[in-house]
Design a protein around this motif. Structure first.
Motif, PDB file in Angstrom:
ATOM      1  N   PRO A 154       6.195   7.718 -10.246  1.00  0.00           N
ATOM      2  CA  PRO A 154       5.119   7.139 -11.050  1.00  0.00           C
ATOM      3  C   PRO A 154       5.485   5.775 -11.642  1.00  0.00           C
ATOM      4  O   PRO A 154       4.615   4.921 -11.813  1.00  0.00           O
ATOM      5  CB  PRO A 154       4.880   8.167 -12.156  1.00  0.00           C
ATOM      6  CG  PRO A 154       6.098   9.013 -12.192  1.00  0.00           C
ATOM      7  CD  PRO A 154       6.688   8.968 -10.811  1.00  0.00           C
ATOM      8  N   THR A 185       0.826  -1.210   0.000  1.00  0.00           N
ATOM      9  CA  THR A 185       0.000   0.000   0.000  1.00  0.00           C
ATOM     10  C   THR A 185       0.860   1.260   0.000  1.00  0.00           C
ATOM     11  O   THR A 185       0.513   2.252  -0.637  1.00  0.00           O
ATOM     12  CB  THR A 185      -0.955   0.024   1.203  1.00  0.00           C
ATOM     13  OG1 THR A 185      -0.207  -0.187   2.405  1.00  0.00           O
ATOM     14  CG2 THR A 185      -2.030  -1.039   1.074  1.00  0.00           C
ATOM     15  N   ALA A 196       2.331   1.624  -3.484  1.00  0.00           N
ATOM     16  CA  ALA A 196       1.318   2.108  -4.428  1.00  0.00           C
ATOM     17  C   ALA A 196       1.108   3.611  -4.315  1.00  0.00           C
ATOM     18  O   ALA A 196       0.635   4.243  -5.270  1.00  0.00           O
ATOM     19  CB  ALA A 196      -0.001   1.377  -4.196  1.00  0.00           C
ATOM     20  N   ALA A 197       1.476   4.183  -3.194  1.00  0.00           N
ATOM     21  CA  ALA A 197       1.325   5.627  -2.986  1.00  0.00           C
ATOM     22  C   ALA A 197       2.654   6.373  -3.143  1.00  0.00           C
ATOM     23  O   ALA A 197       2.744   7.551  -2.805  1.00  0.00           O
ATOM     24  CB  ALA A 197       0.748   5.886  -1.599  1.00  0.00           C
ATOM     25  N   ARG A 206       4.874   3.281  -8.851  1.00  0.00           N
ATOM     26  CA  ARG A 206       3.428   3.062  -8.708  1.00  0.00           C
ATOM     27  C   ARG A 206       2.895   2.173  -9.823  1.00  0.00           C
ATOM     28  O   ARG A 206       2.080   1.280  -9.587  1.00  0.00           O
ATOM     29  CB  ARG A 206       2.687   4.398  -8.720  1.00  0.00           C
ATOM     30  CG  ARG A 206       2.866   5.206  -7.462  1.00  0.00           C
ATOM     31  CD  ARG A 206       1.865   6.340  -7.360  1.00  0.00           C
ATOM     32  NE  ARG A 206       1.726   7.126  -8.569  1.00  0.00           N
ATOM     33  CZ  ARG A 206       2.369   8.249  -8.850  1.00  0.00           C
ATOM     34  NH1 ARG A 206       3.241   8.728  -7.983  1.00  0.00           N
ATOM     35  NH2 ARG A 206       2.144   8.902  -9.963  1.00  0.00           N
ATOM     36  N   ALA A 224       1.125  -1.498  -9.488  1.00  0.00           N
ATOM     37  CA  ALA A 224      -0.196  -1.731 -10.073  1.00  0.00           C
ATOM     38  C   ALA A 224      -0.191  -2.942 -11.002  1.00  0.00           C
ATOM     39  O   ALA A 224      -1.199  -3.639 -11.125  1.00  0.00           O
ATOM     40  CB  ALA A 224      -0.661  -0.498 -10.825  1.00  0.00           C
TER      41      ALA A 224
END
Length: 69
Positions: A60, A52, A55-56, A63, A67
């Protein structure tokens, strides 16, 4: 004693010398920068964060990698 396991990128996940850990982490970071698919386990080990948190991340590319896993 449990034998060492190998991560998706071939980094042995047992007791390693600091230089070995650094080399593996640098390899994973380079692969993230280049957009090469990685396992979530390699990302967690390298960045020392939960999925988590990854993902934050500000990056980019990181991230996107999270994903895709």
């Amino acid at each position: 004693m449990t034998p060492p396991t190998t991560s998706a990128v071939g980094c042995v996940q047992s007791v390693r010398l600091p230089s070995e850990r650094d080399a593996c982490a640098e390899f994973v970071r380079t692969m993230v920068e280049r957009g090469v698919p990685m396992s979530i386990d390699d990302l967690i080990e390298t960045y020392d964060q939960e999925p988590t948190e990854l993902a934050a991340a500000c990056d980019p590319k990181l991230r996107a990698m999270v994903a895709a896993t």
